[in-house]
Design a protein around this motif. Structure first.
Motif, PDB file in Angstrom:
ATOM      1  N   LEU A   5       1.992 -35.243   9.409  1.00  0.00           N
ATOM      2  CA  LEU A   5       0.699 -35.927   9.269  1.00  0.00           C
ATOM      3  C   LEU A   5       0.935 -37.431   9.402  1.00  0.00           C
ATOM      4  CD1 LEU A   5      -2.339 -35.235   8.651  1.00  0.00           C
ATOM      5  CD2 LEU A   5      -1.877 -36.049   6.331  1.00  0.00           C
ATOM      6  N   PRO A   6       0.909 -37.956  10.638  1.00  0.00           N
ATOM      7  CA  PRO A   6       1.104 -39.396  10.821  1.00  0.00           C
ATOM      8  C   PRO A   6       0.066 -40.193  10.038  1.00  0.00           C
ATOM      9  CG  PRO A   6       1.145 -38.245  12.922  1.00  0.00           C
ATOM     10  CD  PRO A   6       0.684 -37.253  11.906  1.00  0.00           C
ATOM     11  N   LEU A   7       0.486 -41.332   9.515  1.00  0.00           N
ATOM     12  CA  LEU A   7      -0.415 -42.193   8.758  1.00  0.00           C
ATOM     13  C   LEU A   7      -0.849 -43.370   9.624  1.00  0.00           C
ATOM     14  CD1 LEU A   7       1.391 -42.276   5.290  1.00  0.00           C
ATOM     15  CD2 LEU A   7      -0.383 -40.701   6.104  1.00  0.00           C
ATOM     16  N   ASN A   8      -2.161 -43.557   9.708  1.00  0.00           N
ATOM     17  CA  ASN A   8      -2.749 -44.674  10.436  1.00  0.00           C
ATOM     18  C   ASN A   8      -3.267 -45.670   9.405  1.00  0.00           C
ATOM     19  OD1 ASN A   8      -2.855 -43.399  13.309  1.00  0.00           O
ATOM     20  ND2 ASN A   8      -3.752 -41.857  11.986  1.00  0.00           N
ATOM     21  N   LEU A   9      -2.577 -46.790   9.246  1.00  0.00           N
ATOM     22  CA  LEU A   9      -2.847 -47.725   8.160  1.00  0.00           C
ATOM     23  C   LEU A   9      -3.690 -48.907   8.633  1.00  0.00           C
ATOM     24  CD1 LEU A   9       0.682 -47.699   6.509  1.00  0.00           C
ATOM     25  CD2 LEU A   9      -1.392 -46.630   5.624  1.00  0.00           C
ATOM     26  N   PHE A  10      -4.701 -49.245   7.832  1.00  0.00           N
ATOM     27  CA  PHE A  10      -5.576 -50.375   8.082  1.00  0.00           C
ATOM     28  C   PHE A  10      -5.650 -51.221   6.813  1.00  0.00           C
ATOM     29  CE2 PHE A  10      -6.767 -47.125  11.044  1.00  0.00           C
ATOM     30  CZ  PHE A  10      -7.198 -47.774  12.189  1.00  0.00           C
ATOM     31  N   SER A  11      -6.061 -52.470   6.971  1.00  0.00           N
ATOM     32  CA  SER A  11      -6.321 -53.318   5.809  1.00  0.00           C
ATOM     33  C   SER A  11      -7.770 -53.129   5.367  1.00  0.00           C
ATOM     34  CB  SER A  11      -6.075 -54.782   6.160  1.00  0.00           C
ATOM     35  OG  SER A  11      -7.034 -55.226   7.112  1.00  0.00           O
ATOM     36  N   LEU A  12      -8.093 -53.645   4.185  1.00  0.00           N
ATOM     37  CA  LEU A  12      -9.467 -53.539   3.696  1.00  0.00           C
ATOM     38  C   LEU A  12     -10.426 -54.228   4.666  1.00  0.00           C
ATOM     39  CD1 LEU A  12     -11.230 -52.488   1.348  1.00  0.00           C
ATOM     40  CD2 LEU A  12     -10.926 -54.723   0.250  1.00  0.00           C
ATOM     41  N   GLU A  13      -9.987 -55.351   5.214  1.00  0.00           N
ATOM     42  CA  GLU A  13     -10.829 -56.072   6.172  1.00  0.00           C
ATOM     43  C   GLU A  13     -11.078 -55.254   7.436  1.00  0.00           C
ATOM     44  OE1 GLU A  13      -8.866 -58.954   3.463  1.00  0.00           O
ATOM     45  OE2 GLU A  13      -8.205 -57.227   4.640  1.00  0.00           O
ATOM     46  N   GLN A  14     -10.237 -54.288   7.700  1.00  0.00           N
ATOM     47  CA  GLN A  14     -10.357 -53.463   8.909  1.00  0.00           C
ATOM     48  C   GLN A  14     -11.029 -52.114   8.631  1.00  0.00           C
ATOM     49  OE1 GLN A  14      -6.101 -53.428   9.653  1.00  0.00           O
ATOM     50  NE2 GLN A  14      -6.338 -54.760  11.445  1.00  0.00           N
ATOM     51  N   THR A  15     -11.801 -52.018   7.568  1.00  0.00           N
ATOM     52  CA  THR A  15     -12.419 -50.735   7.206  1.00  0.00           C
ATOM     53  C   THR A  15     -13.305 -50.201   8.326  1.00  0.00           C
ATOM     54  OG1 THR A  15     -12.322 -51.183   4.827  1.00  0.00           O
ATOM     55  CG2 THR A  15     -13.964 -49.590   5.573  1.00  0.00           C
ATOM     56  N   ALA A  16     -14.045 -51.062   9.000  1.00  0.00           N
ATOM     57  CA  ALA A  16     -14.900 -50.584  10.093  1.00  0.00           C
ATOM     58  C   ALA A  16     -14.045 -49.929  11.181  1.00  0.00           C
ATOM     59  CB  ALA A  16     -15.712 -51.743  10.672  1.00  0.00           C
ATOM     60  N   ALA A  17     -12.914 -50.543  11.510  1.00  0.00           N
ATOM     61  CA  ALA A  17     -12.021 -49.962  12.508  1.00  0.00           C
ATOM     62  C   ALA A  17     -11.447 -48.638  12.022  1.00  0.00           C
ATOM     63  CB  ALA A  17     -10.896 -50.947  12.841  1.00  0.00           C
ATOM     64  N   ALA A  18     -11.175 -48.534  10.719  1.00  0.00           N
ATOM     65  CA  ALA A  18     -10.676 -47.275  10.155  1.00  0.00           C
ATOM     66  C   ALA A  18     -11.719 -46.175  10.291  1.00  0.00           C
ATOM     67  CB  ALA A  18     -10.289 -47.483   8.696  1.00  0.00           C
ATOM     68  N   HIS A  19     -12.974 -46.496   9.998  1.00  0.00           N
ATOM     69  CA  HIS A  19     -14.050 -45.517  10.164  1.00  0.00           C
ATOM     70  C   HIS A  19     -14.173 -45.101  11.631  1.00  0.00           C
ATOM     71  CE1 HIS A  19     -16.719 -45.482   6.348  1.00  0.00           C
ATOM     72  NE2 HIS A  19     -15.473 -45.781   6.009  1.00  0.00           N
ATOM     73  N   ASP A  20     -14.075 -46.072  12.534  1.00  0.00           N
ATOM     74  CA  ASP A  20     -14.164 -45.758  13.963  1.00  0.00           C
ATOM     75  C   ASP A  20     -13.006 -44.859  14.400  1.00  0.00           C
ATOM     76  OD1 ASP A  20     -16.466 -47.262  14.200  1.00  0.00           O
ATOM     77  OD2 ASP A  20     -15.437 -49.036  14.992  1.00  0.00           O
ATOM     78  N   ALA A  21     -11.829 -45.085  13.836  1.00  0.00           N
ATOM     79  CA  ALA A  21     -10.673 -44.265  14.200  1.00  0.00           C
ATOM     80  C   ALA A  21     -10.898 -42.813  13.805  1.00  0.00           C
ATOM     81  CB  ALA A  21      -9.412 -44.807  13.531  1.00  0.00           C
ATOM     82  N   VAL A  22     -11.446 -42.582  12.610  1.00  0.00           N
ATOM     83  CA  VAL A  22     -11.722 -41.212  12.186  1.00  0.00           C
ATOM     84  C   VAL A  22     -12.815 -40.600  13.054  1.00  0.00           C
ATOM     85  CG1 VAL A  22     -12.554 -39.762  10.292  1.00  0.00           C
ATOM     86  CG2 VAL A  22     -10.961 -41.638   9.826  1.00  0.00           C
ATOM     87  N   GLU A  23     -13.870 -41.356  13.310  1.00  0.00           N
ATOM     88  CA  GLU A  23     -14.951 -40.847  14.159  1.00  0.00           C
ATOM     89  C   GLU A  23     -14.438 -40.521  15.556  1.00  0.00           C
ATOM     90  OE1 GLU A  23     -19.491 -41.998  15.596  1.00  0.00           O
ATOM     91  OE2 GLU A  23     -18.353 -43.417  14.368  1.00  0.00           O
ATOM     92  N   GLY A  24     -13.449 -41.274  16.023  1.00  0.00           N
ATOM     93  CA  GLY A  24     -12.892 -41.051  17.348  1.00  0.00           C
ATOM     94  C   GLY A  24     -11.855 -39.954  17.420  1.00  0.00           C
ATOM     95  N   GLY A  25     -11.580 -39.294  16.277  1.00  0.00           N
ATOM     96  CA  GLY A  25     -10.655 -38.171  16.277  1.00  0.00           C
ATOM     97  C   GLY A  25      -9.192 -38.544  16.203  1.00  0.00           C
ATOM     98  N   ALA A  26      -8.867 -39.619  15.515  1.00  0.00           N
ATOM     99  CA  ALA A  26      -7.475 -40.051  15.381  1.00  0.00           C
ATOM    100  C   ALA A  26      -6.616 -38.919  14.833  1.00  0.00           C
ATOM    101  CB  ALA A  26      -7.384 -41.261  14.456  1.00  0.00           C
TER     102      ALA A  26
END
Length: 342
Positions: free
Chosen positions: A308-329
Motif C-alpha cells: 500500500l504505497p503512501l502518497n503524502l501531502f501537507s495540510l496546505e495541499q489538502t485540495a490536491a490530496a482530495h483530487d488525488a483520491v478522486e483521480g484514483g491514486a
C-alpha cells in the motif's frame, strides 16, 4: 490552529486553509492533536455533495486520522492526555474532521494505537480496515469477530486487491487463517496484492477469470469482498460457494447491478451491503477492537513494501490530496499535519 475548511459544497477549490481557535472537548469527547489525516473517497464525495445541506456553516473534512490525545472531556475514563490514537468517522454528522491541527471528536471514535505503530499506519486504518472487517464477518455461519484462525479453512476472494479496502481485507483475512485470492488490473497492482499477503493473484479483464478462480477454489469461494458489484455480480455468483457471502462496499463501475436469480438463490447467496456510517455502534466497536488487535500483532503494515504505497501531502495541499483520491491514486493518500511522528 491551522485547519482546512469549506462552507459550501463543490470541487476541491472550496477548501481553504484558515486559522481558528483551538476547540475544547465537551462531555464524552476528546481533543486530538492530529499528526496525520487520512483521505478516503467518502471525504471528497461528502465535500462535493451539491444540493445536500452541510452539517454546520463551516466544515473541516476527513474521517480518519491519527495523533495524540490533548484534552479529555467529562465522562471519558478510557483515554488520557498523551495517549496515541487512531481515529475513525471523525466527521460523521459533525463538522470536526481531521484536516486540522486539532480535532474534537467523540471518545468512541478515538482508539488506542499500539506501541510501535506509526501515525501513518494509524491514519490508514479507519474506513478501509473497518470496512474490510465488516465484509469478512457477515457470513451466515460467522465468524462475527476476527482473530487468528477465525477464518481457517475459508477461501476469500478480494476483488480489487490493490485498493485500500482490498489491501486491508487481504491482510485481515490472512491473519485470520483464510486462503486469499485477489484480483487486480495490472502487473504493478499484482505486486502490491502479493506484498499484502494474497496467496493467489489473478488479472482482469480476462474472459477466463471465473475459470481461473474455480480452478483455485473448486467448491467455490466462501467470502467475496467486492468493490465493483455492478461489473462483477455475475462472476461472483459463478464462483461463490453454497451459503457464501458477497460484501459490497462501493459503486465502482456503476450504481446498479443485476444477478441471475435462480443461480444465486440456489447457492443461498448472501448479498451484504456495507456502509460504516449506518452499520451501527456494535459493529463499529467490534471492528475497532479487532483491527487494533491486528495492528498489535503487526499484520496491518502500510507502505510500498507492504503493498500500500503512501502518497503524502501537507495540510496546505489538502485540495490536491482530495483530487488525488478522486483521480484514483494507487495506494493510500495521507496528509501530514504535524512535522514528525512524535
Amino acid at each position: 490552529m491551522k485547519a482546512i475548511v469549506y462552507s459550501t459544497p463543490g470541487d476541491s477549490s472550496v477548501l481553504s486553509l484558515v486559522d481558528r481557535e483551538i476547540p475544547e472537548p465537551g462531555p464524552g469527547e476528546v481533543r486530538v492533536r492530529i499528526a496525520v489525516s487520512g483521505v478516503n473517497p467518502t471525504d471528497w464525495k461528502a465535500r462535493a455533495s451539491v444540493g445536500r445541506p452541510l452539517v454546520a456553516d463551516e466544515v473541516t473534512p476527513n474521517q480518519d486520522g491519527a495523533g495524540t490525545v490533548d484534552a479529555v472531556g467529562d465522562g471519558v475514563d478510557h483515554l488520557a492526555v498523551g495517549d496515541r490514537v487512531w481515529i475513525h468517522l471523525a466527521a460523521h454528522q459533525r463538522p470536526t474532521g481531521t484536516a486540522a491541527e486539532y480535532s474534537v471528536i467523540p471518545a468512541a471514535r478515538a482508539v488506542p494505537l499500539a506501541d510501535g505503530a506509526s501515525f501513518e499506519l494509524g491514519a490508514s486504518l479507519g474506513v478501509p480496515a473497518m470496512t474490510a472487517h465488516r465484509a469478512l464477518t457477515v457470513h451466515e455461519f460467522g465468524p462475527a469477530r476476527l482473530t487468528p484462525g477465525a477464518l481457517e479453512g475459508r477461501i476469500v476472494l478480494v476483488q480489487g486487491g490493490a485498493g485500500a479496502v482490498g489491501h486491508a481485507a487481504i491482510q485481515l483475512a490472512v491473519w485470520a487463517g483464510a486462503t486469499v485470492i485477489a484480483t487486480v488490473s495490472s502487473a504493478e497492482k499484482e505486486a502490491f496484492a502479493r506484498a499484502a499477503g494474497a496467496h493467489h493473484v489473478l488479472r482482469y479483464p480476462d474472459a477466463g477469470l471465473a475459470d481461473g478462480i474455480r480452478e483455485l477454489a473448486p467448491q467455490g469461494v466462501d467470502h467475496i469482498v467486492e468493490v465493483a458489484i455492478a461489473e462483477n455480480a455475475g462472476l461472483d455468483v459463478e464462483v461463490i460457494a453454497n451459503h457464501g457471502s458477497i460484501g459490497y462496499y462501493a459503486d465502482n463501475g456503476g450504481d446498479t447491478f443485476t444477478a441471475a436469480v435462480r443461480d444465486s438463490f440456489a447457492k443461498n447467496v448472501r448479498w451484504q451491503g456495507l456502509l460504516l456510517y449506518t452499520v451501527g455502534e456494535e459493529a463499529l466497536a467490534a471492528a475497532a477492537e479487532d483491527v487494533s488487535a491486528a495492528v498489535a500483532d503487526g499484520v496491518l503494515p502500510v507502505g510500498e513494501d507492504a503493498g500500500l504505497p503512501l502518497n503524502l501531502f501537507s495540510l496546505e495541499q489538502t485540495a490536491a490530496a482530495h483530487d488525488a483520491v478522486e483521480g484514483g491514486a494507487t495506494g493510500k493518500v495521507l496528509i501530514r499535519v504535524a512535522d514528525a511522528d512524535d
